[in-house]
Design an enzyme around this catalytic site. Structure first.
Site, PDB file in Angstrom:
ATOM      1  CB  SER A 249      63.659 -18.793  -6.036  1.00 18.11           C
ATOM      2  OG  SER A 249      63.577 -20.053  -6.379  1.00 18.11           O
ATOM      3  CB  SER A 287      65.358 -19.781 -10.841  1.00 17.21           C
ATOM      4  OG  SER A 287      65.404 -18.652 -10.100  1.00 17.21           O
ATOM      5  CG  ASP A 289      63.400 -16.440 -11.558  1.00 17.81           C
ATOM      6  OD1 ASP A 289      63.960 -16.546 -10.423  1.00 17.81           O
ATOM      7  OD2 ASP A 289      63.535 -17.064 -12.664  1.00 17.81           O
TER       8      ASP A 289
END
Length: 373
Positions: A249, A287, A289
């Site tokens: 991340s 992830s 983000d």
């Protein structure tokens, strides 16, 4: 205690970036912003949950320093991929503001940091305004590759220590604070920062970025347009203990002193995803983000009728700010990679730092170094 600021940065290697930076080339170039970090590194060998090895920490951002900690800042948020956490974002989406520090840590310590920030804020003298509650912003990335993350090693005292260390000026990068145990593009990652000075409507404004970089796999890494991840020796046969699919991340914090509306700050937060993308990741399913942008520019206080007077830049003038965000995010990620050092963590997992000499060689081959290198 804060680490001495002695790390190598991407510009020290001669990497050719565009744009004009502030004096520290850090998020703290935005007046009032202060950073403090606590780093926890102890124990070696096989994982024993609750005992270690420990490779983690906390990063604290004070948008207005200690003196203005209860004064709200306008903000906007954006998630490129939402497999992660940032507390307080529902209120930011609703009202476009937040107050208090921002905390960055590992995935399983969000609650501990949130609890500690509430306790600290509850002791701060000052006017909380119309709302009696406290809703700190705490974000995370996962350091389980190197750290005993299930051991819940972050304690209240570590958060207080980071707040006490918060200061303007240079910011430690790499294996520090919340970035201590993070892995980025198969190399050691962590904390990174950068800034830009941009001219809008005849006036200079500052844009500062701080990242906690923990995303990507090695073949994806792109440095100033060069496919470094594919060209680095060993990139196609990564050690088996490193993820072969996206499981990391990135948290991006953007500060500015420009007068902006909350909706405009969300536009800045979206542009952060372009800066992240320049380094190679497509924002994989695994992830988280998440990007947060805030401004330290203050509106006038409400009058007796509860009416506020505000100012903001016209929409058509924002392009220099957008570009400044993209450039500063890209450089922050590369600063995190360059500053980070090789780390051995849980179960003797070893994550190598990005090799500076190899990187310089590749950058020279592709003409991405400054003329004096």
């Amino acid at each position: 205690m804060p680490l001495p600021i002695t790390q190598t940065r991407a510009r020290d290697l001669g990497l050719r970036f565009h744009g004009t930076t502030g004096p520290a080339n850090a998020i703290t170039d935005v007046p009032g912003v202060e950073i403090g970090q606590t780093t926890l590194v102890h124990g070696d060998g096989a994982l024993q949950v609750g005992a270690g090895p420990v490779r983690t920490g906390v990063t604290i951002v004070l948008p207005r320093g200690r003196s203005g900690v209860l004064q709200p800042v306008k903000a906007g948020v954006y998630a490129l991929n939402g497999n992660g956490e940032m507390t307080g974002t529902h209120w930011i989406e609703e009202a476009g503001i937040f107050r208090g520090p921002i905390g960055l840590t590992n995935t399983h310590s969000v609650g501990a940091v949130h609890h500690a920030l509430v306790r600290w804020l509850s002791r701060v003298d000052g006017d909380r305004g119309a709302y009696p509650w406290l809703m700190p912003v705490v974000a995370e990335t996962c350091d389980a590759v190197l750290n005993d993350m299930d051991g819940l090693h972050i304690e209240e005292s570590h958060v207080f220590e980071a707040i006490a260390a918060a200061a303007p000026g240079a910011v430690a990068e790499g294996n520090v604070g919340g970035g201590t145990g993070m892995v980025c593009y198969g190399f050691k990652g962590g904390t990174g920062t950068a800034s830009r000075i941009v001219r809008v409507a005849g006036q200079d404004y500052r844009v500062g970025v701080l990242v906690q970089a923990n995303m990507g796999i090695r073949p994806w890494l792109n440095v100033l347009g060069v496919p470094v991840g594919e060209l680095m020796p060993g990139s196609r046969d990564q050690r088996s203990e490193l993820p072969v699919r996206e499981q990391g991340s990135i948290i991006v914090l953007i500060a500015t002193d420009a007068p902006l509306q909350s909706s405009q700050l969300k536009r800045l937060a979206r542009r952060a995803a372009l800066g992240v993308g320049r380094t190679g990741t497509p924002g994989g399913d695994g992830s988280g983000d998440i990007m947060l942008a805030f401004t330290t520019h203050s509106d006038q206080s409400p009058d007796d009728r509860g009416v506020c007077r505000t100012e903001h830049l016209a929409q058509h003038t924002l392009d220099p700010l957008f570009l400044g965000v993209v450039e500063a995010v890209e450089e922050s990620i590369l600063n995190a990679l360059v500053a980070a050092r090789t780390m051995v963590g849980r179960d003797n997992t070893r994550v190598e730092a990005l090799d500076h000499s190899m990187l310089i060689g590749l950058m020279r081959r592709y003409g991405r170094l400054t003329e004096n290198r």
